[in-house]
Scaffold this active site. Structure first.
Site, PDB file in Angstrom:
ATOM      1  N   SER A 152      -2.247   3.940   3.398  1.00 43.59           N
ATOM      2  CA  SER A 152      -3.441   3.837   2.536  1.00 43.59           C
ATOM      3  C   SER A 152      -4.606   3.135   3.234  1.00 43.59           C
ATOM      4  O   SER A 152      -5.762   3.518   3.057  1.00 43.59           O
ATOM      5  CB  SER A 152      -3.136   3.045   1.260  1.00 43.59           C
ATOM      6  N   SER A 193       0.849  -1.200   0.000  1.00 40.37           N
ATOM      7  CA  SER A 193       0.000   0.000   0.000  1.00 40.37           C
ATOM      8  C   SER A 193       0.873   1.234   0.000  1.00 40.37           C
ATOM      9  O   SER A 193       2.019   1.193   0.463  1.00 40.37           O
ATOM     10  CB  SER A 193      -0.872   0.027   1.254  1.00 40.37           C
ATOM     11  N   ASP A 194       0.354   2.337  -0.496  1.00 41.81           N
ATOM     12  CA  ASP A 194       1.032   3.606  -0.252  1.00 41.81           C
ATOM     13  C   ASP A 194       0.956   3.843   1.262  1.00 41.81           C
ATOM     14  O   ASP A 194       0.151   3.222   1.965  1.00 41.81           O
ATOM     15  CB  ASP A 194       0.378   4.755  -1.027  1.00 41.81           C
ATOM     16  N   CYS A 195       1.807   4.735   1.781  1.00 44.45           N
ATOM     17  CA  CYS A 195       1.985   4.755   3.232  1.00 44.45           C
ATOM     18  C   CYS A 195       0.735   5.258   3.945  1.00 44.45           C
ATOM     19  O   CYS A 195       0.299   6.383   3.740  1.00 44.45           O
ATOM     20  CB  CYS A 195       3.242   5.515   3.580  1.00 44.45           C
TER      21      CYS A 195
END
Ligand SMILES: *[C@@H]1O[C@H](CO)[C@@H](O)[C@H](O)[C@H]1NC(C)=O
Ligand SMILES: *[C@@H]1O[C@H](CO)[C@@H](O)[C@H](O)[C@H]1NC(C)=O
Ligand SMILES: *[C@@H]1O[C@H](CO)[C@@H](O)[C@H](O)[C@H]1NC(C)=O
Ligand SMILES: *[C@@H]1O[C@H](CO)[C@@H](O)[C@H](O)[C@H]1NC(C)=O
Ligand SMILES: *[C@@H]1O[C@H](CO)[C@@H](O)[C@H](O)[C@H]1NC(C)=O
Length: 769
Positions: free
Chosen positions: A290, A286-288
């Site tokens: 997310s 995931s993006d940080c």
């Protein structure tokens, strides 16, 4: 005995002076650890799938969930250390992620130009070579305990709107080019050694993520409304190529929602598309935060446990953040997901660690185990950073021509502007500490005497206090070089631009200096995004314009080499330079690529927008001239079709056929183009081949289908072979998101030359059901 002792102490001595290069303890499977030495997961002779299965079988549930996050916990009873998954290497090993720590042994790393600049080289070999150098340095830093092996780079989102603050990180607006960039850079990073990984790369941010903060809408709350057609022929193209052609080891899902579903919670996107259809061999991260974002900011689920379960069941394997470590076990206890779901995620992350050699024992005896501090910032690596900047700089305008400058006639140069003596501006964002810097002022000083005047205190240039000094300098010098543009205060992560003009009083400074200048006035622009410099394009007093992007640690040397003609410019714009008017009534949130005359919507990128531009995609001049002629090219290409075995229905619409019904293997169109260098200087020509598909398909009005670079001495001619994969690049996407080959006349444009080719379907063979 005695000699053995001497030998041992000498080895010890060398270990000491080589310092951290040989100092890293094994991450796991330490041969000295009797607890694990004989276990199957440590046995390098077994297939990775068996080793991972063995390891997962030895973990408790509590241990498992603490491996689902970027700061993965140690598993002491199995001799496994903690691991930080988050490192970055967009254009050099970067300090942006916590996995990288620059210290005494590694005080810097080679800082290549920002990606938008490197993209402008259109040089696939260079893109891969940069990846190789970056991964050498990353491995060296890993060996020294200063970096990880999992890098969340590159960023291959489409540079859809010119205001996007992160456009600088991307290879530009063309999906095919972005895909080729992604595959090449990833191959360079990961190495070409079968399943083994040198470092693991990651293509991000899946998908339709290209808005940071515009008019009150931020990326954490943005719901991108995207049609199937735009998704398939624009937004997903680079990601698919990154997986299928680059064999990337990871894909990152983004913050935003797409059509109402957060990307990190979407099983259709993660499990079905990326893992099944594209065949990702690796992990999805995931993006940080997310997951936290779709729970807390987007309220996509009503409890945090549901959010954890939804993410993992959608296909997320690793959370950059802490969410999954906190809530997955509770979700399991509530029956929201199964232990097998968690094991599936771990299988994907642990397999990547194994492919990196992290469970193979002593690191120093493994491939790349010998790399250390002396392999970082080597002269060869720094030379490649300079070379990349030279290849990426774009000559936009050259009247009369006034460039290159002459060592004899231009002995004193007024070097003016807020970016004239910058250092860290040149490396853009997602950078590290560079080995060293050469600013434009320092670069120009290698060719001439200089009079330096900043003209503006910074790029915001809020007043004209410093104009006087700049005007005086221009009045005295033989030529004037203004280094203007943007920096991270104007365009960055979290910061989208408001407009496309030069900030503050910059334009005013340029015009007033040009008026006072005794010799030619050259405008050099540093920026990631395009700038509306119509005023300079149209001002005869400004004789040349150069776009340097953010040219990296050696950028100033490369700019000077171009100014003085040591380097003949060869870069081409990887994005359209729009006029300011283009954005004045265009919401950044409107994702549609296609224009709509009813809505007064202009469409996006050169593939769909047909209005006025300042400089088009692909623009870039040279100090010489090239003439293209077609030596040979087919007028008809037969597309063999099959695939009608199920229904026995072999008819096809007379306008197009589905790519899945065509026999695509080896189906290519080969052009031979003769390129003649008709000028008086050696130069490198970038051939861009665009195709204009038959009308009536809601297709792009033209799109890049191939590019090739050739170096040609003055007066010489060279034949270039261009290979166009028909199914991949002469196809288009219909409104249902299905890829089709339009039959009939396609026009191929190569510079000024147009060639017409007709695609015709022929029944190849019928497969009996
Ligand atoms: C592409 O880049 C590589 C690496 O810098 C260089 O050796 C090569 O000459 C370049 N290709 C062309 C055609 O300029
Ligand atoms: C997870 O727990 C840690 C430790 O209690 C806390 O610091 C962190 O904020 C929590 N994260 C989330 C997303 O709830
Ligand atoms: C240019 O920048 C360098 C590095 O920041 C600095 O050392 C130098 O003094 C500057 N030169 C001038 C003339 O301001
Ligand atoms: C001009 O701008 C600079 C930098 O923002 C500022 O320090 C200075 O005070 C301003 N001067 C005037 C006269 O406004
Ligand atoms: C055969 O294909 C055509 C065109 O796609 C379609 O209109 C027709 O219904 C199909 N016939 C059968 C029997 O599937």
């Amino acid at each position: 005995m005695a000699s053995a002792t001497v030998h041992t102490s000498l080895t010890f001595f060398f270990l000491l002076i080589l310092g951290k290069a040989l100092a890293r303890d094994p991450f796991a499977c330490d041969p000295r650890d009797a607890r694990t030495a004989g276990l199957p997961f440590c046995r390098t002779t077994l297939p990775i799938s068996e080793r991972v299965k063995d390891l997962v079988g030895r973990l408790t549930t509590n241990e498992k969930v603490r491996l689902l996050v970027n700061k993965a916990a140690a598993v002491p009873h199995l001799g496994i250390k903690e691991y930080e998954w988050w490192s970055e290497a967009l254009h050099g090993v970067s300090f942006t992620g916590p996995g990288v720590i620059f210290d005494d042994d590694f005080s810097g790393a080679t800082s290549f130009p920002q990606v938008i600049t490197t993209a402008a080289s259109f040089n696939v070999t260079l893109w891969e070579a940069i990846g190789q150098v970056v991964s050498d340095e990353a491995r060296a830093m890993y060996n020294g305990g200063a970096a990880g092996l999992t890098y969340w780079s590159p960023n291959v989102n489409i540079f859809r709107d010119p205001r996007w603050g992160r456009g600088q990180e991307t290879p530009g607006e063309d999906p095919m080019m972005a895909g080729v960039y992604a595959a090449s850079y990833v191959k360079g990073l990961q190495g070409n050694n079968g399943d083994r990984l040198k470092v693991a790369a990651c293509c991000k941010h899946l998908t339709a993520y290209d808005l940071d903060d515009w008019n009150g809408v931020d990326r954490y709350h943005f719901n991108a409304k995207v049609t199937k057609q735009d998704m398939e022929d624009t937004f997903n193209v680079p990601f698919k190529m990154c997986v299928t052609e680059g064999n990337v080891a990871s894909v990152m899902c983004s913050y935003n929602k797409v059509n109402g579903v957060p990307t990190c919670a979407d099983p259709n996107l993660l499990k079905k598309t990326v893992r099944s259809q594209w065949g990702l061999n690796g992990y999805i991260v995931s993006d940080c935060d997310s997951v936290d974002v779709f729970y807390n900011a987007q309220h996509y689920t009503s409890t945090p446990e549901e959010a954890a379960a939804v993410a993992i069941k959608a296909g997320l394997d690793l959370d950059c953040g802490t969410f999954l470590a906190n809530y997955t076990e509770k979700a399991l206890n509530r029956g929201l997901l199964s232990e097998a779901d968690i094991d599936g995620a771990l299988f994907n992350t642990l397999a990547v660690q194994m492919r990196l050699g992290m469970y193979d024992g002593e690191p120093s005896t493994q491939p790349f185990g010998n790399l250390g501090p002396r392999d970082v910032c080597t002269p060869a690596h720094q030379e490649l950073a300079l070379e990349a900047a030279r290849q990426g700089i774009v000559l936009l305008k050259n009247d009369r021509p006034s460039l290159p400058l002459s060592n004899l006639r231009h002995r004193t140069i007024a070097v003016i502007g807020p970016n004239a003596n910058v250092t860290d501006t040149m490396i853009g964002n997602y950078a590290g500490f560079p080995c060293q810097y050469t600013s434009p002022l320092q670069g120009i000083r290698n060719y001439a005497k200089t009079i330096y005047q900043p003209g503006c205190a910074d790029v915001a240039c809020s007043n004209d206090t410093l104009f006087g000094g700049a005007i005086n300098a221009a009045h005295q010098a033989d030529a004037t070089v203004l280094v203007m543009g943007l920096d991270q205060s104007i365009e960055a992560e979290f910061i989208d631009r408001i407009g496309l003009l030069l900030p503050g009083r910059q334009q005013d400074l340029v015009s007033r200096v040009a008026m006072a200048s005794k010799g030619p006035t050259i405008l050099v622009l540093m920026s990631g995004g395009p700038i509306d410099v119509s005023f300079a394009k149209n001002d005869p007093r400004i004789s040349a314009i150069i776009w340097a992007g953010y040219p990296g640690q050696a950028g100033g040397a490369a700019i000077a080499d171009v100014l003085y003609g040591t380097t003949n410019p060869e870069g081409k714009l990887p994005m359209t330079w729009y006029p300011q008017d283009y954005v004045s009534n265009l919401p950044m949130t409107e994702m549609s690529m296609r224009p709509s005359s009813i809505k007064g919507y202009p469409g996006r990128t050169y593939r769909f927008y047909k209005g006025p531009v300042v400089y088009p995609f692909g623009h870039g001049l040279s100090y010489t001239n090239f003439v293209n002629t077609i030596a040979s090219a087919p007028n008809v290409v037969h597309v063999p079709i099959f695939g009608c075995h199920r229904s026995g229905n072999c008819t096809f619409s007379d306008q197009s056929i589905k790519v899945s019904h065509a026999k695509c293997d080896k189906l290519s169109l080969v052009l031979h183009v003769d390129v003649k260098n008709v000028g008086s200087k050696d130069g490198t020509h970038t051939l861009l081949v665009f195709s204009e598909p038959p009308a009536g398909h809601l297709a792009p009005h033209k799109q890049l289908v191939a590019f090739e670079k050739v170096h040609i001495p003055a007066g010489a001619r060279q034949r270039v072979r261009i290979h166009i994969h028909v199914c991949k690049f002469l196809s288009i996407i219909d409104t249902a998101g299905v890829r089709r080959i339009p039959l009939g006349v396609h026009n191929l444009h190569i510079g000024d030359v147009t060639h017409t080719v007709s695609l015709q379907a022929v029944a190849h063979r019928l497969i009996k059901s």
